[in-house]
Write a protein that holds these residues in place. Sequence first.
Motif, PDB file in Angstrom:
ATOM      1  N   LEU A  50       0.828  -1.209   0.000  1.00  0.00           N
ATOM      2  CA  LEU A  50       0.000   0.000   0.000  1.00  0.00           C
ATOM      3  C   LEU A  50       0.862   1.258   0.000  1.00  0.00           C
ATOM      4  CD1 LEU A  50      -2.860  -0.973   2.502  1.00  0.00           C
ATOM      5  CD2 LEU A  50      -2.921  -0.958  -0.012  1.00  0.00           C
ATOM      6  N   ALA A  51       1.956   1.237   0.748  1.00  0.00           N
ATOM      7  CA  ALA A  51       2.869   2.390   0.758  1.00  0.00           C
ATOM      8  C   ALA A  51       3.451   2.624  -0.637  1.00  0.00           C
ATOM      9  CB  ALA A  51       3.982   2.166   1.777  1.00  0.00           C
ATOM     10  N   LEU A  52       3.801   1.556  -1.325  1.00  0.00           N
ATOM     11  CA  LEU A  52       4.327   1.687  -2.687  1.00  0.00           C
ATOM     12  C   LEU A  52       3.236   2.212  -3.619  1.00  0.00           C
ATOM     13  CD1 LEU A  52       6.436  -1.587  -2.997  1.00  0.00           C
ATOM     14  CD2 LEU A  52       7.212   0.716  -2.362  1.00  0.00           C
ATOM     15  N   HIS A  53       2.028   1.728  -3.442  1.00  0.00           N
ATOM     16  CA  HIS A  53       0.906   2.171  -4.264  1.00  0.00           C
ATOM     17  C   HIS A  53       0.650   3.668  -4.073  1.00  0.00           C
ATOM     18  CE1 HIS A  53      -2.823   1.880  -6.497  1.00  0.00           C
ATOM     19  NE2 HIS A  53      -3.440   2.495  -5.499  1.00  0.00           N
ATOM     20  N   GLU A  54       0.903   4.164  -2.884  1.00  0.00           N
ATOM     21  CA  GLU A  54       0.690   5.584  -2.577  1.00  0.00           C
ATOM     22  C   GLU A  54       1.836   6.474  -3.076  1.00  0.00           C
ATOM     23  OE1 GLU A  54      -1.942   7.250  -1.287  1.00  0.00           O
ATOM     24  OE2 GLU A  54      -3.013   5.351  -1.447  1.00  0.00           O
ATOM     25  N   GLY A  55       2.866   5.861  -3.681  1.00  0.00           N
ATOM     26  CA  GLY A  55       3.877   6.691  -4.329  1.00  0.00           C
ATOM     27  C   GLY A  55       5.298   6.586  -3.820  1.00  0.00           C
ATOM     28  N   LEU A  56       5.545   5.823  -2.780  1.00  0.00           N
ATOM     29  CA  LEU A  56       6.934   5.687  -2.333  1.00  0.00           C
ATOM     30  C   LEU A  56       7.715   4.843  -3.330  1.00  0.00           C
ATOM     31  CD1 LEU A  56       6.746   5.071   1.530  1.00  0.00           C
ATOM     32  CD2 LEU A  56       7.425   7.128   0.326  1.00  0.00           C
ATOM     33  N   GLY A  57       8.956   5.225  -3.576  1.00  0.00           N
ATOM     34  CA  GLY A  57       9.832   4.413  -4.406  1.00  0.00           C
ATOM     35  C   GLY A  57      10.261   3.175  -3.635  1.00  0.00           C
ATOM     36  N   ILE A  58      10.367   2.058  -4.330  1.00  0.00           N
ATOM     37  CA  ILE A  58      10.633   0.793  -3.639  1.00  0.00           C
ATOM     38  C   ILE A  58      11.995   0.777  -2.951  1.00  0.00           C
ATOM     39  CG2 ILE A  58      11.534  -0.415  -5.674  1.00  0.00           C
ATOM     40  CD1 ILE A  58       9.965  -2.929  -4.566  1.00  0.00           C
ATOM     41  N   GLY A  59      13.009   1.332  -3.578  1.00  0.00           N
ATOM     42  CA  GLY A  59      14.353   1.299  -2.989  1.00  0.00           C
ATOM     43  C   GLY A  59      14.435   2.067  -1.685  1.00  0.00           C
ATOM     44  N   VAL A  60      13.955   3.289  -1.713  1.00  0.00           N
ATOM     45  CA  VAL A  60      14.001   4.123  -0.511  1.00  0.00           C
ATOM     46  C   VAL A  60      13.050   3.574   0.550  1.00  0.00           C
ATOM     47  CG1 VAL A  60      13.527   6.429   0.402  1.00  0.00           C
ATOM     48  CG2 VAL A  60      14.772   6.174  -1.744  1.00  0.00           C
ATOM     49  N   ALA A  61      11.860   3.153   0.138  1.00  0.00           N
ATOM     50  CA  ALA A  61      10.894   2.623   1.115  1.00  0.00           C
ATOM     51  C   ALA A  61      11.444   1.383   1.804  1.00  0.00           C
ATOM     52  CB  ALA A  61       9.572   2.306   0.414  1.00  0.00           C
TER      53      ALA A  61
END
Length: 107
Positions: A50-61
């Motif tokens: 869900l965090a990725l879906h909301e726009g966070l980049g996968i590497g940084v997240a």
Amino acid sequence: MYLAYLFLAGTVALEVVGAIASRYSQGFTRPLPTAVTVVAIVGAYYLFALALHEGLGIGVAYAIWAAVGIVAVTLIGVFALRDRITRTQVAGVVLTVVGVLALQLGG
């Protein structure tokens, strides 16, 4: 973007619960801690998605998740579970946090 970080915070919290519960599962032989571990880890990955879906980049997240999880589990281990930690290990945790900060601030 605020919601993404809220989901990421939930991710970290569930991952920490899962990690601590796994310590008490005795190799997944105790049903309750095993169930808590599995549910918490699956929940953590759900919130991460869900965090990725909301726009966070996968590497940084993922880096934030890992670093905050490492710090939280280390602190719980040391202060609540009486784990020992050396100065070298403390330096490693600090370097992990510094690395994640560099990733976050560098973008």
